[in-house]
Enzyme design. Structure first.
Site, PDB file in Angstrom:
ATOM      1  CE  LYS A 108       0.107   3.359   4.761  1.00  0.00           C
ATOM      2  NZ  LYS A 108       0.054   3.515   6.191  1.00  0.00           N
ATOM      3  CG  ASN A 161      -1.705   1.239   1.419  1.00  0.00           C
ATOM      4  OD1 ASN A 161      -1.806   2.045   0.490  1.00  0.00           O
ATOM      5  ND2 ASN A 161      -2.287   1.423   2.588  1.00  0.00           N
ATOM      6  CD  GLU A 184      -3.410  -2.914   7.392  1.00  0.00           C
ATOM      7  OE1 GLU A 184      -2.288  -3.110   6.937  1.00  0.00           O
ATOM      8  OE2 GLU A 184      -4.073  -1.895   7.156  1.00  0.00           O
ATOM      9  CG  HIS A 187      -5.806   1.512   5.138  1.00  0.00           C
ATOM     10  ND1 HIS A 187      -5.398   2.471   6.030  1.00  0.00           N
ATOM     11  CD2 HIS A 187      -4.751   0.676   4.977  1.00  0.00           C
ATOM     12  CE1 HIS A 187      -4.144   2.226   6.389  1.00  0.00           C
ATOM     13  NE2 HIS A 187      -3.727   1.138   5.758  1.00  0.00           N
ATOM     14  N   GLY A 245       2.497   1.874  10.728  1.00  0.00           N
ATOM     15  CA  GLY A 245       3.433   2.994  10.576  1.00  0.00           C
ATOM     16  C   GLY A 245       4.163   3.376  11.851  1.00  0.00           C
ATOM     17  CB  SER A 278       5.319  -2.187  12.014  1.00  0.00           C
ATOM     18  OG  SER A 278       4.909  -0.850  12.265  1.00  0.00           O
ATOM     19  CD  GLU A 330      -3.061   5.284   6.760  1.00  0.00           C
ATOM     20  OE1 GLU A 330      -3.029   5.392   5.522  1.00  0.00           O
ATOM     21  OE2 GLU A 330      -2.101   4.821   7.419  1.00  0.00           O
TER      22      GLU A 330
HETATM   23  C1  PEP Z   1      -0.662  -0.074   6.083  1.00  0.00           C
HETATM   24  O1  PEP Z   1      -0.698   1.083   5.730  1.00  0.00           O
HETATM   25  O2  PEP Z   1      -1.598  -0.813   5.784  1.00  0.00           O
HETATM   26  C2  PEP Z   1       0.470  -0.543   6.860  1.00  0.00           C
HETATM   27  C3  PEP Z   1       0.412  -1.721   7.375  1.00  0.00           C
HETATM   28  O3  PEP Z   1       1.528   0.337   7.010  1.00  0.00           O
HETATM   29  P1  PEP Z   1       2.982  -0.026   7.635  1.00  0.00           P
HETATM   30  O4  PEP Z   1       3.445  -1.304   6.994  1.00  0.00           O
HETATM   31  O5  PEP Z   1       3.845   1.134   7.262  1.00  0.00           O
HETATM   32  O6  PEP Z   1       2.797  -0.188   9.104  1.00  0.00           O
END
Ligand code: PEP
Length: 252
Positions: free
Chosen positions: A11, A9, A169, A97, A175, A215, A99
């Site tokens: 973003k 992703n 998630e 997601h 992040g 992460s 976000e």
């Molecule tokens: C994500 O945005 O879905 C995500 C898991 O980000 P990151 O891997 O940077 O934690």
């Protein structure tokens, strides 16, 4: 056997030329490696260039969008429709997601409409669920995630369910550099699979791929992927560099 799926992703990062460079760099390292299904989800503005580079270079990586509206057209300023995505060769779409839920007010009901629309248009939805830190600390992880799964998949049948990819998630892990332990991720994903079993039957539940996201890095992917119910990863930061993402894809 569920084939693992690792999705990047990107973003709101990378201009079209940079996205094309990243796809080409990634493909140079993973072409011929079929153990894992790979999907990249660039920003919408990059989709035409990435799609064209995949077509002309015979790059066989899934192309995902990061969101979409459920309608095909209409007065929905700023949105993109499933038919628009299909026209660009998009195969997958991230839906719900955290976000989008936290910053743009997406609801479980909206997620459900989008998942249904994606399926009706032949797009593979990657439906995200996950709890906040506050919910985890209050012991509400299972209830939160179960509610999101049940609402997001409301009124789908066992056949449709098998196409859906779920991504667990935990929001506190996205992040932050603080991934869930593989055991904690497995515990929640195991619960998700049993919820699917109750709703759609064991056979359908056993066929659904469930990713972990939050992460994920080259140094924790093997441990995560070793868990029995985890079938891949949704990756943010670590998908933005071809060499790092390659190490994730070739984790085994
Ligand atoms: C994500 O945005 O879905 C995500 C898991 O980000 P990151 O891997 O940077 O934690």
């Amino acid at each position: 056997m569920r084939r693992p799926i690792i999705a990047g992703n990107w973003k709101m990062n990378l201009m079209p030329g940079q996205a094309v460079d990243l796809v080409e760099g990634l493909w140079a390292d993973i072409s011929g490696y079929d153990a894992v299904e790979v999907v990249v989800c660039p920003p919408c503005i990059d989709l035409p260039a990435v799609s064209e580079c995949m077509r002309s270079g015979d790059i066989r990586i899934g192309l995902g969008a990061q969101s979409m509206h459920w309608e095909e057209s209409g007065a929905f300023t700023g949105e993109v429709s499933p038919t628009m995505l299909l026209g660009l060769g998009v195969t997958h779409v991230i839906i719900g997601h955290s976000e989008r839920r936290q910053l743009f007010g997406e609801t479980d009901q909206g997620v459900n409409r989008k998942v249904k629309s994606a399926l009706a248009h032949g797009l593979v939805p990657i439906m995200c669920v996950g709890e906040t830190l506050k919910q985890r600390e209050a012991g509400e992880t299972e209830g939160t995630v179960t509610g999101q799964v049940n609402c997001g998949l409301f009124e789908l049948g066992p056949q449709e369910i098998s196409t859906v990819v779920l991504a667990y998630e935990p929001i506190w892990a996205i992040g932050t550099g603080k991934a869930a332990t593989a055991q904690d991720a497995q515990a929640v994903i195991g619960v998700i699979r049993s919820v699917l079993g109750e709703q759609f039957g064991e056979q359908a539940a056993g066929s659904v791929r469930i990713q972990y996201g939050g992460s994920v890095k080259p140094d924790n992917i093997s441990e995560i992927m070793a868990m029995p119910d985890i079938d891949g990863a949704l990756v943010g930061g670590a998908s933005l560099k071809a060499d790092v993402f390659t190490r994730l894809v070739r984790f085994s």
